[in-house]
Write an enzyme that holds these catalytic residues in place. Structure first.
Site, PDB file in Angstrom:
ATOM      1  N   CYS A   5     -13.810  -0.135  -8.552  1.00  0.00           N
ATOM      2  CA  CYS A   5     -14.874   0.879  -8.497  1.00  0.00           C
ATOM      3  C   CYS A   5     -14.949   1.635  -9.819  1.00  0.00           C
ATOM      4  CB  CYS A   5     -14.638   1.847  -7.348  1.00  0.00           C
ATOM      5  SG  CYS A   5     -13.067   2.715  -7.470  1.00  0.00           S
ATOM      6  N   GLU A  46       0.862  -1.187   0.000  1.00  0.00           N
ATOM      7  CA  GLU A  46       0.000   0.000   0.000  1.00  0.00           C
ATOM      8  C   GLU A  46       0.899   1.239   0.000  1.00  0.00           C
ATOM      9  OE1 GLU A  46      -3.320   1.210   0.325  1.00  0.00           O
ATOM     10  OE2 GLU A  46      -2.288   3.126   0.646  1.00  0.00           O
TER      11      GLU A  46
HETATM   12  C1  LIG Z   1      -9.730   1.588  -3.117  1.00  0.00           C
HETATM   13  S1  LIG Z   1      -8.572   1.736  -1.837  1.00  0.00           S
HETATM   14  C2  LIG Z   1      -8.593   0.086  -1.197  1.00  0.00           C
HETATM   15  C3  LIG Z   1      -8.121  -0.096   0.218  1.00  0.00           C
HETATM   16  C4  LIG Z   1      -8.459  -1.397   0.880  1.00  0.00           C
HETATM   17  N1  LIG Z   1      -8.435  -2.525  -0.017  1.00  0.00           N
HETATM   18  C5  LIG Z   1      -9.787  -1.326   1.596  1.00  0.00           C
HETATM   19  O1  LIG Z   1     -10.728  -1.995   1.165  1.00  0.00           O
HETATM   20  O2  LIG Z   1      -9.891  -0.625   2.595  1.00  0.00           O
HETATM   21  C6  LIG Z   1      -7.106   1.867  -2.749  1.00  0.00           C
HETATM   22  C7  LIG Z   1      -5.878   2.008  -1.917  1.00  0.00           C
HETATM   23  O3  LIG Z   1      -4.773   1.999  -2.814  1.00  0.00           O
HETATM   24  C8  LIG Z   1      -3.793   2.913  -2.374  1.00  0.00           C
HETATM   25  N2  LIG Z   1      -3.036   3.237  -3.595  1.00  0.00           N
HETATM   26  C9  LIG Z   1      -3.427   3.967  -4.653  1.00  0.00           C
HETATM   27  N3  LIG Z   1      -2.516   3.917  -5.638  1.00  0.00           N
HETATM   28  C10 LIG Z   1      -1.505   3.124  -5.201  1.00  0.00           C
HETATM   29  C11 LIG Z   1      -0.286   2.677  -5.761  1.00  0.00           C
HETATM   30  N4  LIG Z   1       0.093   3.024  -6.992  1.00  0.00           N
HETATM   31  N5  LIG Z   1       0.491   1.859  -5.033  1.00  0.00           N
HETATM   32  C12 LIG Z   1       0.117   1.500  -3.782  1.00  0.00           C
HETATM   33  N6  LIG Z   1      -1.032   1.885  -3.197  1.00  0.00           N
HETATM   34  C13 LIG Z   1      -1.846   2.691  -3.891  1.00  0.00           C
HETATM   35  C14 LIG Z   1      -4.556   4.023  -1.720  1.00  0.00           C
HETATM   36  O4  LIG Z   1      -3.790   4.713  -0.756  1.00  0.00           O
HETATM   37  C15 LIG Z   1      -5.745   3.266  -1.090  1.00  0.00           C
HETATM   38  O5  LIG Z   1      -5.464   2.911   0.233  1.00  0.00           O
END
Ligand SMILES: C[S@@+](CC[C@H](N)C(=O)[O-])C[C@H]1O[C@@H](n2cnc3c(N)ncnc32)[C@H](O)[C@@H]1O
Length: 463
Positions: free
Chosen positions: A421, A355
């Site tokens: 999403c 993450e």
């Molecule tokens: C839709 S959320 C999902 C979080 C988790 N699966 C949940 O259900 O609570 C997407 C997550 O991806 C992280 N994120 C976005 N782009 C990323 C990247 N390139 N590498 C790592 N993390 C990323 C964001 O910080 C966020 O926490």
């Protein structure tokens, strides 16, 4: 009624017969062979609509100004229920406010099927399922962002505008947030309010520079169950701590503009994050959410699934796709660990989580207490994936993209559980994963953003 061709600079009124649904909560119509994306319509209607811009050479955008022949699925616009005295002026972001809830799910399912067909050449007929217990679609948000106008009144932004439309209560909010009387609040100097509600406590983040008077007013207006956090003043030297939420180029003021995310700032599925460090005015920066009997710590400004039923529903659906003999699971874009922790605990597997937000990983380590779990802060698209049988991925709206789908194909994983999403980026990634040898076992849509144009999907792939 104008019959002349329309351009960006010359709005025109058109009489249109509305065809099918399109992405973004609009519907498609045609005017002299040109495609028009119409907001505020329902398929089958005849409407009068005013153009609001668009590339005249390829397509137009328009908004309904009068319904000439209404659909049987049209209902009175629910946004009027949030109007303060002197209203109603309508705001953006509730694209299906005028559509029967069940029918809005059918329209979302048609858009999902269309995008899967056009982008991934998939012939599927997915349904979009209601969240358990959903009745009105009006009381689901546990996270709400409001803008604040120059007079300090909280409200919603008008569609495609920076104009703030003051509201009496937070639209679509869960009861605990909805009962905050916004019409009485005056917070001059504030720019944005972000509400978050967890098990039995909430937090409000005040962005901008409201000064002590408005913060005191807010303290008096909210019960003791609410924490209050405020941005440090600009120039205080306490800016972003540099931890990257990992969403370059992603960003709306919510689920889509996440390039500037600090570790302690919002990283909602598309939303712009806060830019400055937060100060606790009262209460705590952290919230506790209980999901299927397990406690999850999450920062008030950290990512958390927005619909009150989403954490348990998504966790259950993801866990059900994980084979009982799984020994290692990798959870990509893991946030505070919701999906991976639930699955790993159920089957007794080792868990790896990756993450971008440092604060989320700190919380994930606490949340995984008692499990064989290993978390890393980093960009998924630049990571070497650990060896595992199952990969869960839940990217932001930008999707996984070629670097990540390529890593997944090179990995040893035999099961992928892809939570998305955004139907268009999901379709793009599914096309790449299928071309590389994965087969889709199931694809389910969930209406976890009722009365808006958004939906959630869970796709299970095996090879
Ligand atoms: C839709 S959320 C999902 C979080 C988790 N699966 C949940 O259900 O609570 C997407 C997550 O991806 C992280 N994120 C976005 N782009 C990323 C990247 N390139 N590498 C790592 N993390 C990323 C964001 O910080 C966020 O926490």
């Amino acid at each position: 009624m104008s019959e002349t061709p329309t351009t960006d600079s010359a709005p025109a009124e058109l009489e249109l017969l509305i065809d099918g649904p399109a992405a973004g909560g609009t519907c498609v119509a045609r005017h002299r062979g040109q495609v028009v994306f119409v907001a505020g319509a329902v398929p089958g209607e005849r409407v009068r609509a005013r153009t609001v811009g668009g590339k005249a050479a390829t397509f137009l955008r328009a908004e309904v100004v009068e319904v000439l022949e209404p659909s049987g699925h049209r209902v009175p616009d629910r946004r009027r229920g949030y109007a303060i005295a002197g209203g109603p002026r309508l705001f953006g972001g509730m694209e299906f406010a005028h559509v029967e809830l069940a029918h809005s799910r059918e329209l979302k399912a048609q858009v999902l099927a269309d995008q899967l067909a056009r982008i991934a050449h998939l012939d599927l007929a997915p349904t979009v399922e209601a969240a358990p217990g959903e009745t009105t679609g009006l009381d689901w948000r546990t996270r709400v962002q409001l803008a604040v106008d120059a007079a300090g009144r909280p409200g919603m932004l008008a569609a495609r505008s920076h104009e703030v439309v003051p509201v009496a209560s937070a639209p679509l909010a869960c009861p605990e947030i909805a009962e905050v009387a916004l019409a009485d609040l005056r917070l001059p100097g504030a720019e944005r309010l972000e509400f978050a509600w967890a098990d039995d406590r909430g937090a409000v983040i005040v962005r901008g520079a409201p000064g002590s008077g408005p913060l005191s007013e807010l303290s008096l207006a909210l019960g003791p169950q609410w924490s209050i956090l405020a941005e440090e003043p600009a120039g205080s030297g306490r800016g972003s701590n540099g931890a990257d939420g990992g969403r370059p180029g992603v960003g709306r003021s919510g689920r889509r503009s996440r390039g500037r995310t600090s570790a302690r700032s919002a990283s909602r599925r598309g939303g712009a994050a806060g830019h400055r460090q937060l100060r606790v005015v009262r209460g705590s920066h952290s919230l506790t959410q209980t999901v299927l009997g397990r406690r999850f710590e999450v920062a008030a400004d950290g990512f958390w699934q927005v619909h009150r039923q989403a954490p348990s529903l998504l966790s259950s659906v993801v866990t059900a796709a994980v084979p009982a003999d799984t020994t290692t699971i990798t959870d990509l874009y893991c946030g505070v660990g919701l999906l991976g922790i639930g699955a790993a605990a159920e089957v007794g597997a080792r868990l790896h989580g990756i993450e971008g937000a440092r604060a989320a990983i700190a919380a994930a380590r606490i949340n995984a207490d008692g499990l064989d779990a290993h978390f890393a802060v980093g960009r998924v698209d630049a990571a070497d994936l650990p060896e595992s049988d199952v990969v869960i991925l839940d990217p932001p709206r930008a999707g996984a993209g070629p670097a990540v789908t390529s890593s997944l194909l090179d990995s040893g994983a035999s099961t992928l559980v892809y939570v998305s999403c955004d139907a268009a980026t999901l379709a793009r990634d599914l096309k790449a994963l299928r071309a590389g040898g994965f087969e889709i076992e199931s694809l389910r849509g969930f209406d976890l953003f009722p009365l808006t144009a958004h939906l959630e999907t869970v796709t299970v792939l095996r090879r």
